[in-house]
Design a protein around this motif. Structure first.
Motif, PDB file in Angstrom:
ATOM      1  N   THR A   1      -4.862   1.732  10.005  1.00  0.00           N
ATOM      2  CA  THR A   1      -3.896   1.008   8.766  1.00  0.00           C
ATOM      3  C   THR A   1      -2.463   1.516   8.656  1.00  0.00           C
ATOM      4  O   THR A   1      -2.377   2.378   7.895  1.00  0.00           O
TER       5      THR A   1
ATOM      6  N   LEU B   1      -8.880   5.016   1.899  1.00  0.00           N
ATOM      7  CA  LEU B   1      -8.813   3.685   2.487  1.00  0.00           C
ATOM      8  C   LEU B   1     -10.304   3.056   2.625  1.00  0.00           C
ATOM      9  O   LEU B   1     -10.408   1.962   2.988  1.00  0.00           O
TER      10      LEU B   1
ATOM     11  N   THR C   1      -0.009   3.986   5.705  1.00  0.00           N
ATOM     12  CA  THR C   1      -0.996   4.765   4.794  1.00  0.00           C
ATOM     13  C   THR C   1      -0.716   6.289   4.845  1.00  0.00           C
ATOM     14  O   THR C   1      -0.850   6.943   3.601  1.00  0.00           O
TER      15      THR C   1
ATOM     16  N   GLN D   1       2.236   4.902   0.821  1.00  0.00           N
ATOM     17  CA  GLN D   1       2.236   5.707   2.014  1.00  0.00           C
ATOM     18  C   GLN D   1       2.161   7.131   1.461  1.00  0.00           C
ATOM     19  O   GLN D   1       2.626   7.499   0.561  1.00  0.00           O
TER      20      GLN D   1
ATOM     21  N   MET E   1       0.801  -1.254   0.117  1.00  0.00           N
ATOM     22  CA  MET E   1      -0.050   0.065   0.049  1.00  0.00           C
ATOM     23  C   MET E   1       0.837   1.249   0.080  1.00  0.00           C
ATOM     24  O   MET E   1       1.678   1.390   0.765  1.00  0.00           O
TER      25      MET E   1
END
Length: 320
Positions: free
Chosen positions: A33, A174, A36, A3, A1
């Motif tokens: 999460t 998200l 992120t 950032q 994922m």
């Protein structure tokens, strides 16, 4: 994922809640999460800044050393009235490189001063919308919504609307579950729709000076389902319809019809937010008469249907 770096600009006279409100949202999302969001704060020279309330905030670094942001967040505050030229110059050069440009409250003035709002629709705190329009005529200023999205640029109204906007961005990045978790931690709604008006019908209209007109205003708010035609309200004030309509507009700054529309919309919104009543019941209680009449009013004023409005606010069972 991937950032996303969220860079929050700091300056002397910044509104502390404009900084901490959205920052808490993104920090909460990072906890939910991991990996992120990366939060970073920067001032023009890296020195501590003094907020409008007297707090001292120590930035992470100077703007010249700041990482390239995914989301560049510009808060508001008294310091936007006479902005540091180093700040506006940096925004002018680096703002276009951010994937998202976000302002809270009067932070819109800094974006506008850097030319980043030219030709765009934007908002700011309702008390400053007129000034923003006068000082920056190339900006299409909308004084009503709590936040406005125009492409990759997002501007928001007063302090708490920065939280609403940040939650909307987290939901976009998200998903709804992550945004809902953050909202619950902060004890706020998941997010208010951006088209929601900045203030209530009672705040939008001035309070009439004369007692009969003040009494009519209060009566309207307490009886949104009553006969609220000009003729009926004029009779309550013991005035002719023509005299009543003229006096009401003079003393409140709005027409009786528009005031009634705002009161009914606000009443329906509260019932949708706080109760499990069905749409048909709410439409009658709010003076619309039918669900279709209420739907048209919501779409016209908020750009969304009553059902969608409720979905964004609450997950409550409804009665058919």
């Amino acid at each position: 994922m991937t950032q996303r770096t969220v860079l929050v600009v700091l300056f002397d006279g910044v509104q502390s809640l404009d900084v901490t409100g959205p920052s808490e949202v993104f920090a909460g999302a990072e906890k939910h999460t991991p990996g992120t969001y990366r939060l970073c704060t920067a001032s023009p020279d890296g020195a501590p800044v003094r907020t409008g309330s007297g707090l001292t905030v120590v930035p992470d670094r100077a703007l010249s050393d700041a990482p390239g942001p995914h989301t560049l967040l510009v808060p508001g505050g008294e310091g936007t009235r006479r902005p540091d030229p180093r700040l506006t110059d940096w925004l002018r050069r680096h703002g276009p490189r951010a994937e998202r440009l976000v302002s809270v409250c009067t932070g819109a003035f800094l974006l506008a001063a850097a030319g980043l709002l030219d030709g765009r629709r934007a908002t700011t705190h309702w008390a400053h919308c007129g000034r923003l329009a006068r000082e920056h005529p190339a900006v299409e200023v909308d004084p009503d919504p709590i936040y406005v999205r125009d492409g990759h640029v997002a501007t928001s109204a007063g302090v708490t609307s920065g939280i609403d906007l940040a939650l909307a961005l987290v939901e976009e990045d998200l998903g709804r579950r992550a945004a809902l978790t953050v909202a619950r931690q902060l004890v706020v709604f998941l997010r208010r729709p951006g088209n929601q008006a900045q203030f209530s019908a009672q705040l939008a209209a001035q309070t009439a000076r004369r007692e009969p007109l003040r009494e009519v205003q209060h009566w309207v708010t307490e009886h949104p389902d009553a006969d609220l035609t000009v003729e009926a309200l004029a009779a309550r004030a013991a005035l002719s319809p023509r005299h009543f309509a003229r006096a009401f507009r003079t003393e409140t700054g709005t027409t009786p019809g528009r005031y009634v529309d705002r009161v009914r919309l606000e009443h329906a919104r509260r019932l949708l937010e706080d109760t499990g009543d069905g749409v048909e019941e709410i439409s009658r209680a709010s003076g619309y008469g039918t669900p279709e009449a209420m739907r048209r009013a919501f779409v016209r004023a908020l750009g969304t249907s009553p059902a969608e409005y409720r979905r964004r606010f609450r997950s409550v069972p409804t009665r058919s």
